[in-house]
Design an enzyme around this catalytic site. Structure first.
Site: not given
Ligand code: UD1
Ligand code: CA
Length: 466
Positions: A16, A22, A90, A112, A163, A386, A449
């Site tokens: 999280a 986006r 990442g 996630y 990816e 009333n 009144r």
């Molecule tokens: C990710 C997956 C993708 C999958 C998709 C599903 C990877 C590399 N990609 O892509 O394969 O199909 O989710 O929804 O895992 N987050 C962190 N720290 C970071 C980066 C992200 O905590 O450094 C958290 C984000 O807050 C989010 C989750 O990880 O809750 C996923 O990150 P996001 O950047 O949305 O990944 P996607 O591009 O959706």
């Molecule tokens: Ca995502």
């Protein structure tokens, strides 16, 4: 397959920390509201359903807000092991940071924070299957845009996740995607995470790269394809958020109907909290329920009503376009259309509050009626009172609020102003148009009144002739 005693302990890692670029929002993505609660709340509830040993919550972007939210939810905060990811390098990096805190010998399930509709059952499937293999929950989707693609070898075994940004056009055509849920024994996962590199176009440590590592290490990898792909949709932008909201609302509507509630249109109700209904409740279109709402048996809610933190007794009728907040009502009350009941309103049995009436901190006794165009605030009304149209309690002197008390069976003539603090006795009658600033005795007519007069012989002016 496993005996209870041989099942490894379970740790869940929830990611999280991401910014949610986006979304184009000042708010961290996992706090975007879905069904009246942050995305993260939904994920954590599904995770709690597994009763894991530990829940490692990786936070980073907007973490002060995430922590502040968690503090408002004692149930949530108590169960978390916080992991700080100061730089979002990442998903692989995020999980790696949690590794030192893992329960030894556990199975790790990764979820996630932005996949909010995931069910406990799906997470449990992954946990169960991952005792001695690597498990990815996959889904087949019509539009795989943006997701990691599941690459399978000729024998159908998962060989890698690629990816979207890194996929060849042939791989982009794959419609089986990584939902984000990955599970594996901790002792396998830790060294793979340590070996991740960021040699990819995004320059991130991809969690998904552990799959190819698992295959290279000869560990079994299973892709479990989820039956309900909708449950696993990620929320990255506002359009996906809106889709998830509709899906959640549809689920809530289905549950209400299964429990015996009639919905005029299950696509036109929004429940942003909990709505508990008795038998034979009828809810018309366009209603919004927030917080904790409880409706007794045979309650009818008309079209376009908004109820927040409301309890209604059996047989209550709320007519269209009424707004109720912080209201407790007994049986058979009648409200609206176009009524606004604010916090602290208490309606006793068969009380009526009609159109264009506003109440606040008003205790309305059994059978009492405020039928038209009134403001009743900081007031206590006995039984069978009333209140005539246009009556106002003048509860505020510019500095303080004061109480108006009205006894049983009092009759307040239309367009009266009751200047609080003031008391109207039982069976008192107030003449229409009165300004009442002193006690009105029980059983008497009180009028304040100016006297009506007529001037005999008076003539209308006539127009001057030029
Ligand atoms: C990710 C997956 C993708 C999958 C998709 C599903 C990877 C590399 N990609 O892509 O394969 O199909 O989710 O929804 O895992 N987050 C962190 N720290 C970071 C980066 C992200 O905590 O450094 C958290 C984000 O807050 C989010 C989750 O990880 O809750 C996923 O990150 P996001 O950047 O949305 O990944 P996607 O591009 O959706
Ligand atoms: Ca995502």
């Amino acid at each position: 397959m496993n005996q209870r005693s041989s099942v490894a302990p379970l740790d869940v890692v929830v990611l999280a920390a991401g910014k949610g670029t986006r979304m184009r929002s000042a708010r961290p993505k996992v706090l975007q509201p879905l069904g009246g609660e942050p995305l993260l709340a939904h994920v954590l509830r599904a995770v709690a359903g597994l009763s894991p040993q530990q829940v490692h919550l990786v936070v980073g972007h907007g973490q002060a807000d995430v922590r502040a939210w968690a503090e408002t939810r004692a149930d949530v905060a108590a169960s978390l092991t916080w992991v700080e990811q100061t730089e979002q390098l990442g998903t692989g990096h995020a999980v790696r940071l949690s590794a030192p805190g893992w329960t030894p010998g556990s199975v790790i399930v990764i979820a996630y924070g932005d996949v909010p509709l995931i069910s406990s059952a799906t997470l449990a499937d992954a946990a169960r299957a991952a005792q001695a293999q690597v498990v990815i929950i996959t889904a087949r989707v019509a539009d795989p845009q943006g997701y990691g693609r599941i690459v399978r070898d000729a024998a159908g075994q998962v060989s890698a996740i690629v990816e979207h940004a890194d996929a060849t056009s042939a791989q982009q055509a794959i419609n089986e995607i990584n939902t984000g849920v990955i599970a594996a024994p901790a002792e396998w996962l830790a060294p793979w995470l340590a070996a991740l590199t960021k040699q990819n176009p995004k320059g991130e440590y991809y969690l998904t790269d552990v799959i190819a590592m698992a295959v290279a290490a000869g560990r079994p990898v299973t892709g479990l394809c989820a039956a309900d792909a909708a449950e696993l949709e990620g929320v990255n932008d506002r359009a996906q958020l809106a889709r998830a909201e509709r899906r959640l609302q549809q689920q809530r509507a289905d549950t209400l109907m299964q429990t015996g509630v009639t919905l005029a249109d299950p696509a036109r109700i929004d429940v942003r909290g909990s709505l508990v209904c008795g038998r034979d409740v009828h809810i018309d279109v366009g209603c919004v329920f927030e917080g904790q709402v409880e409706l007794g048996d045979d309650v009818t809610i008309g079209p376009y009503c908004h109820l927040r933190d409301v309890q209604l007794g059996d047989g209550a009728v709320i007519e269209s376009h009424s707004v109720l907040e912080g209201v407790v009502a007994e049986a058979k009350v009648h409200v609206g259309p176009f009524a606004r009941l604010r916090p602290g309103t208490r309606l006793a049995t068969a009380a009526k509050v009609g159109n264009f009436v506003e109440t606040k901190k008003a205790i309305v006794g059994p059978g009492s009626k405020i039928n038209h165009l009134s403001y009743v605030g900081d007031a206590e009304l006995g039984a069978d009172v009333n209140v005539g149209a246009g009556t106002i309690t003048c509860n505020y002197d510019g500095a303080n609020k004061h109480l108006t008390r009205i006894g049983d069976r009092a009759f307040i003539g239309s367009n009266s102003a009751l200047v609080a603090p003031v008391e109207i006795g039982s069976d008192a009658t107030i003449g229409a148009g009165s300004v009442i600033a002193k006690p009105a005795p029980a059983g008497q007519l009180t009028v304040s009144r100016s006297k009506q007069m007529s001037l005999p012989g008076w003539q209308r002016p006539t127009k001057h002739k030029p």
